[in-house]
Design a protein around this motif. Structure first.
Motif, PDB file in Angstrom:
ATOM      1  N   MET A   1      -9.481 -27.190   6.266  1.00  0.00           N
ATOM      2  CA  MET A   1     -10.554 -26.746   7.083  1.00  0.00           C
ATOM      3  C   MET A   1     -10.975 -27.647   8.237  1.00  0.00           C
ATOM      4  O   MET A   1     -11.879 -27.418   9.032  1.00  0.00           O
ATOM      5  CB  MET A   1     -11.727 -26.442   6.138  1.00  0.00           C
ATOM      6  CG  MET A   1     -12.740 -25.568   6.930  1.00  0.00           C
ATOM      7  SD  MET A   1     -14.211 -25.125   5.513  1.00  0.00           S
ATOM      8  CE  MET A   1     -14.621 -26.732   4.912  1.00  0.00           C
ATOM      9  N   GLY A   2     -10.467 -28.567   8.001  1.00  0.00           N
ATOM     10  CA  GLY A   2     -10.656 -29.846   9.284  1.00  0.00           C
ATOM     11  C   GLY A   2     -11.751 -30.744   8.938  1.00  0.00           C
ATOM     12  O   GLY A   2     -12.278 -31.365   9.923  1.00  0.00           O
ATOM     13  N   GLY A   3     -12.070 -30.885   7.795  1.00  0.00           N
ATOM     14  CA  GLY A   3     -13.315 -31.928   7.238  1.00  0.00           C
ATOM     15  C   GLY A   3     -14.544 -31.177   7.339  1.00  0.00           C
ATOM     16  O   GLY A   3     -14.875 -30.486   8.234  1.00  0.00           O
ATOM     17  N   PHE A   4     -15.427 -31.711   6.372  1.00  0.00           N
ATOM     18  CA  PHE A   4     -16.786 -31.275   6.302  1.00  0.00           C
ATOM     19  C   PHE A   4     -17.542 -32.540   5.881  1.00  0.00           C
ATOM     20  O   PHE A   4     -17.383 -32.916   4.725  1.00  0.00           O
ATOM     21  CB  PHE A   4     -16.773 -30.090   5.276  1.00  0.00           C
ATOM     22  CG  PHE A   4     -17.979 -29.249   5.380  1.00  0.00           C
ATOM     23  CD1 PHE A   4     -17.994 -28.175   6.084  1.00  0.00           C
ATOM     24  CD2 PHE A   4     -19.074 -29.266   4.848  1.00  0.00           C
ATOM     25  CE1 PHE A   4     -19.331 -27.192   6.199  1.00  0.00           C
ATOM     26  CE2 PHE A   4     -20.306 -29.008   4.754  1.00  0.00           C
ATOM     27  CZ  PHE A   4     -20.515 -27.643   5.417  1.00  0.00           C
ATOM     28  N   GLY A   5     -18.473 -32.805   6.511  1.00  0.00           N
ATOM     29  CA  GLY A   5     -19.395 -33.698   6.054  1.00  0.00           C
ATOM     30  C   GLY A   5     -18.993 -35.269   6.896  1.00  0.00           C
ATOM     31  O   GLY A   5     -18.294 -36.044   6.351  1.00  0.00           O
ATOM     32  N   TYR A  74     -14.727 -33.211   3.219  1.00  0.00           N
ATOM     33  CA  TYR A  74     -15.260 -34.356   2.805  1.00  0.00           C
ATOM     34  C   TYR A  74     -16.024 -33.964   1.387  1.00  0.00           C
ATOM     35  O   TYR A  74     -15.995 -34.815   0.540  1.00  0.00           O
ATOM     36  CB  TYR A  74     -15.980 -35.246   3.624  1.00  0.00           C
ATOM     37  CG  TYR A  74     -16.939 -36.156   2.804  1.00  0.00           C
ATOM     38  CD1 TYR A  74     -16.320 -37.491   2.442  1.00  0.00           C
ATOM     39  CD2 TYR A  74     -18.276 -35.917   2.868  1.00  0.00           C
ATOM     40  CE1 TYR A  74     -17.244 -38.082   1.708  1.00  0.00           C
ATOM     41  CE2 TYR A  74     -19.148 -37.117   2.292  1.00  0.00           C
ATOM     42  CZ  TYR A  74     -18.607 -38.119   1.641  1.00  0.00           C
ATOM     43  OH  TYR A  74     -19.539 -38.955   1.022  1.00  0.00           O
ATOM     44  N   PHE A  75     -16.762 -33.114   1.302  1.00  0.00           N
ATOM     45  CA  PHE A  75     -17.740 -32.700   0.246  1.00  0.00           C
ATOM     46  C   PHE A  75     -17.630 -31.230  -0.135  1.00  0.00           C
ATOM     47  O   PHE A  75     -17.197 -30.456   0.683  1.00  0.00           O
ATOM     48  CB  PHE A  75     -19.179 -32.918   0.826  1.00  0.00           C
ATOM     49  CG  PHE A  75     -20.053 -33.282  -0.361  1.00  0.00           C
ATOM     50  CD1 PHE A  75     -20.077 -34.610  -0.898  1.00  0.00           C
ATOM     51  CD2 PHE A  75     -20.830 -32.292  -1.069  1.00  0.00           C
ATOM     52  CE1 PHE A  75     -20.865 -34.974  -2.166  1.00  0.00           C
ATOM     53  CE2 PHE A  75     -21.702 -32.673  -1.945  1.00  0.00           C
ATOM     54  CZ  PHE A  75     -21.722 -34.074  -2.691  1.00  0.00           C
ATOM     55  N   SER A  76     -17.934 -31.035  -1.258  1.00  0.00           N
ATOM     56  CA  SER A  76     -17.944 -29.477  -1.787  1.00  0.00           C
ATOM     57  C   SER A  76     -18.937 -28.699  -1.227  1.00  0.00           C
ATOM     58  O   SER A  76     -19.983 -29.331  -1.141  1.00  0.00           O
ATOM     59  CB  SER A  76     -17.591 -29.392  -3.477  1.00  0.00           C
ATOM     60  OG  SER A  76     -16.452 -30.182  -3.945  1.00  0.00           O
ATOM     61  N   VAL A  77     -18.540 -27.326  -0.871  1.00  0.00           N
ATOM     62  CA  VAL A  77     -19.703 -26.633  -0.390  1.00  0.00           C
ATOM     63  C   VAL A  77     -19.780 -24.995  -0.925  1.00  0.00           C
ATOM     64  O   VAL A  77     -18.692 -24.550  -1.410  1.00  0.00           O
ATOM     65  CB  VAL A  77     -19.135 -26.353   1.543  1.00  0.00           C
ATOM     66  CG1 VAL A  77     -20.264 -25.689   2.132  1.00  0.00           C
ATOM     67  CG2 VAL A  77     -18.830 -27.652   1.847  1.00  0.00           C
ATOM     68  N   GLY A 145     -13.924 -29.886  -2.171  1.00  0.00           N
ATOM     69  CA  GLY A 145     -13.491 -30.948  -1.150  1.00  0.00           C
ATOM     70  C   GLY A 145     -13.233 -32.157  -2.000  1.00  0.00           C
ATOM     71  O   GLY A 145     -12.942 -32.379  -3.241  1.00  0.00           O
ATOM     72  N   ARG A 146     -13.007 -33.222  -1.344  1.00  0.00           N
ATOM     73  CA  ARG A 146     -12.657 -34.410  -1.599  1.00  0.00           C
ATOM     74  C   ARG A 146     -13.469 -35.311  -2.642  1.00  0.00           C
ATOM     75  O   ARG A 146     -13.141 -36.098  -3.174  1.00  0.00           O
ATOM     76  CB  ARG A 146     -12.111 -35.290  -0.417  1.00  0.00           C
ATOM     77  CG  ARG A 146     -11.145 -35.013   0.459  1.00  0.00           C
ATOM     78  CD  ARG A 146     -10.514 -35.925   1.411  1.00  0.00           C
ATOM     79  NE  ARG A 146     -11.611 -36.500   2.335  1.00  0.00           N
ATOM     80  CZ  ARG A 146     -11.793 -35.964   3.295  1.00  0.00           C
ATOM     81  NH1 ARG A 146     -11.474 -35.033   3.904  1.00  0.00           N
ATOM     82  NH2 ARG A 146     -12.906 -36.544   4.001  1.00  0.00           N
TER      83      ARG A 146
END
Length: 355
Positions: A1-5, A74-77, A145-146
């Motif tokens: 998804m290209g990264g989040f956070g 980066y983080f779970s959503v 996420g990570r």
């Protein structure tokens, strides 16, 4: 998804608890000995690929929730609809939190805490999730996420429908962790040493048309994509591009997309030539390439946090999504192009020492 956070929201005590719970869960599963003094304990996560999206099911407060397994996040959503369905209490996200999707920031970001999260018989209490972003479709009710995927080494065998969290024990720092490879050539490359420790990005060095770049290994991206600025730097001419609509992520924005010819791609001793690649007009952090689900499906991949390396073997299937029909005269052809050429294992091992 290209990264989040983009800024840290990590609760380090939660990360330690996830590691402890997962480690306890695998204690009764036995361990594989890859060397007399190195043992690998594993937790398997069944994964199904739906509409080019890898999905795993977690249980949140007793309800099964299909989640996108996203190494780029980066983080779970959780989207607002899932949080509402589960009756979760929402609160504003801290001001230090910035959630950035592929084409822009996520607005109206909130957070919630889930009382009980279960996976494969293991349970952990009081787990934080970000809440926000648009619906992703395909039955996806959240993003894993990570902050979860990086609690251990991670083995991606998506072609066979499984991801494993792996806990090395013993003297494993110098061990070849591609224990499945047999006589197959093993791709080995270093994780980028400049990645912020809390971010846990799977970021590696690649070469596009002989030009050095950085790539984020992103299971949440359905196909591999190159930033437009990076494509120009790699010598891909605008006259070679063909319009391919618009692209988007979990944010509400969108960006123009093209497809164009990629003469060569290199990673850790692997070289693939005459490909067609998706090119997006995005300004995505430091990562010039998103190495997407198409790459993961064509490779068996092991991300070693312990050794700060990535191991991979080619499955023998086309590496990149077939976009040959979208490129006019002069574009690369073939269903995914030719397979990769691989250096000898000794050369690959030497290449792994180069950040």
């Amino acid at each position: 998804m290209g990264g989040f956070g983009e800024k840290t929201v990590m609760n380090t005590s939660q990360m330690r608890r996830w590691r402890w719970v997962a480690a306890c869960a695998v204690l009764g599963m036995g361990a594989t000995a890859v060397r007399a003094d190195c043992h690998l304990s594993q937790m398997e996560i069944p994964v199904s690929v739906v509409n080019h999206r890898p999905m795993a099911t977690l249980t949140l407060n007793g309800t099964e929730v299909p989640m996108l397994l996203d190494s780029g996040a980066y983080f779970s959503v959780l989207p607002l609809s899932t949080a509402t369905q589960l009756g979760l209490r929402l609160q504003p996200a801290p001001s230090t939190v910035v959630a950035k999707g592929y084409t822009g920031k996520v607005q109206d970001l909130r957070m919630t805490r889930v009382d009980k999260v279960s996976l494969q018989g293991s349970e952990i209490a009081d787990v934080d999730f970000l809440v926000g972003g648009k619906e992703l479709g395909s039955g996806i009710q959240g993003v894993l996420g990570r902050n979860f995927l990086s609690i251990a080494d991670t083995e991606y065998d998506l072609a066979h429908g499984v991801v494993r969290l792996v806990f090395p024990k013993g003297e494993c720092k110098a061990t070849n962790l591609a224990d499945w490879a047999g006589d197959a050539p093993v791709i080995v490359t270093a994780l980028d040493s400049n990645v912020r420790e809390y971010a846990n990005e799977v970021r590696v060095a690649v070469r596009i048309n002989g030009v050095s770049m950085h790539a984020l290994m992103d299971t949440g991206a359905p196909v591999t994509s190159l930033r437009l600025a990076a494509a120009r730097r790699a010598g891909i001419q605008e006259s070679e591009l063909k319009e391919a609509g618009r692209t988007s992520g979990i944010d509400e924005g969108s960006a123009r997309s093209w497809v164009g010819p990629m003469a060569s791609f290199e990673l850790g001793g692997e070289k693939i030539v005459d490909q067609v690649v998706k090119i997006d007009e995005v300004d995505y952090s430091r990562n010039e390439l998103l190495l997407g689900l198409d790459y993961f499906l064509s490779h068996h991949i092991y991300v070693s946090r312990l050794q700060k390396k990535v191991y991979a073997t080619w499955n023998g299937t086309p590496v990149f999504a077939d976009r040959s029909g979208q490129v006019g005269a002069g574009g690369a052809g073939g269903a995914g192009g030719a397979g990769p050429s691989l250096a000898a294992p000794a050369a690959l091992s030497a290449a792994a020492q180069t950040p």
